[in-house]
Structures are given as structure tokens and as C-alpha cells.
Design an enzyme around this catalytic site. Sequence first.
Site: not given
Length: 257
Positions: A69, A85, A87-88, A90, A212
Site C-alpha cells: 500500500e 497492507d 496496517i489496514d 490506520t 485491502d
Amino acid sequence: MNLNNLMIEVEEWVEQAAALQLDALNRKHMQVQTKAHDTDFVTDIDLKSEKILIDCILKRYPDHSIWTEEGGKHGKQSEFVWVIDPIDGTTNFIHGFPLSSISIALQHNGITQLGMVYSPPLSMKFQAIRDQGAYYNGQRIQVSQTKDLKSSLLTTGFPSYSHEPIINLKYFNKMIGRVSGIRRTGSAALDLCFVAASYFDGYWEFDLNAWDWCAGALIVEEAGGTLFTMEVDGHSLLICGNPEIAELLQSSLIDKG
């Protein structure tokens, strides 16, 4: 490549990133910046977590490609592509709200073969290898058995603020009276996993990126779920759920009523 052995490696890599994230949450210390607009956030922990995962992958598999990402494409052109990702969720992470996750998947020639979604704050680890089922903290999971929308609990998401109208508002308003409830977690990867684990019966969201949903989609499918992607009103739409709810959700979202 033995995917079961690889999954053990992935767990080790993800645990390194998770330790960094938990330390930041415990110390309540992180640097926050914005990206495309004022509520599109990235933290130094996103970037450091991403670097941990990239370094681990390239050290072990230097010929693989990586798509993340925050950093885009890394590594060489390869038939093996990691989709990450760090940190999905954030915005949740910044506020200490414990619904954030690390999402990592491996694709071979465009087909996802392995996926893991791990929430460090909740110690929830979801994983799947193609044709081997889906698991939550080591236990096999299956999608729900709910057959009708009125009894279903759904989840959806909304993009961070932009200057364009939020397309999902009209679809949310269309669905809210047809189901028992709709939730928003703020992490698409966890939404998918929560469908896989039968906490939710179905999920839809517009304009997601591959990082995602790539890992979560495999987890849903390996848990017996159905997933659709299509274009609606000029926007990409992802729908998933147990087979009955996914079909009903698709027809309800795109009907003209």
C-alpha cells in the site's frame, strides 16, 4: 514451493511487524502524516511495518515481486507477487481502537495461493492456503448458515473523506431497512475475515485496493463463502458472504428499488 512451510515463515514475519505495532500502541507514540487528503493517514509505524515485511520477503525470496500500500512495487518482475497492507485500519490504529490488521497474500500468476490477516491488538490470526480451508487461531472456520437478508448481520465500509460524493451512502440507506443490522469496523481485511468466521453474514464495499482484500478474499472462499466483484455506477464493488447471502446481497444492492 511448499505452502505449508511458507505459511510458517509468513507467521514469523508478521509477528515481527505485530511486535512493533503493539509497542507503538502501548507507548502511545507514533508519527502521523496525511497522504492524498486531510483524513487519508499514514504513520511511521505503517512504513516501518512495511519495511520489516519487505526485508523478510526479499531476504528469503529475492526473485519475488512485492506490491504494498505505502511503497508500491518492489523487487523484480516475477510470477510470484506478495500483496501487503502493513496496517489496514490506520485511522483505528491512530486512535488505539483495536480493529486494525496486517494483511499479506502471495499470488502465483495472478491467483492468490496463501493469505494471512492478523490483528495484533486482538491477537486474532486468520489464514488460508488454497484448497486447504480457512483457520482462525488454528481452528477451522466456516461462513454462516443464515439464509435470508432480514436475519442477517452485514458489514460495509466508507472511504476516507474526499471531494467526491460517497457513493456507498445510498446503498447503505437502501440496505439498512432490509437486514437485522449493519456494522462498520474500519478494516476491510477484518471485515472479510469476520465473514469467513461467520460473525457477519455478508459484506460489501466500493473502490477497494488489492491490498485491502487479496488475503481476506482467499480466507472467505476457503471458509465456503462466495465473492463477487463488479462495476456499479462507475465504481468497483466487492460483495461477499455465505453463498445464499452473497447472492441476495448482490441482487438487492443493484436492483432499482
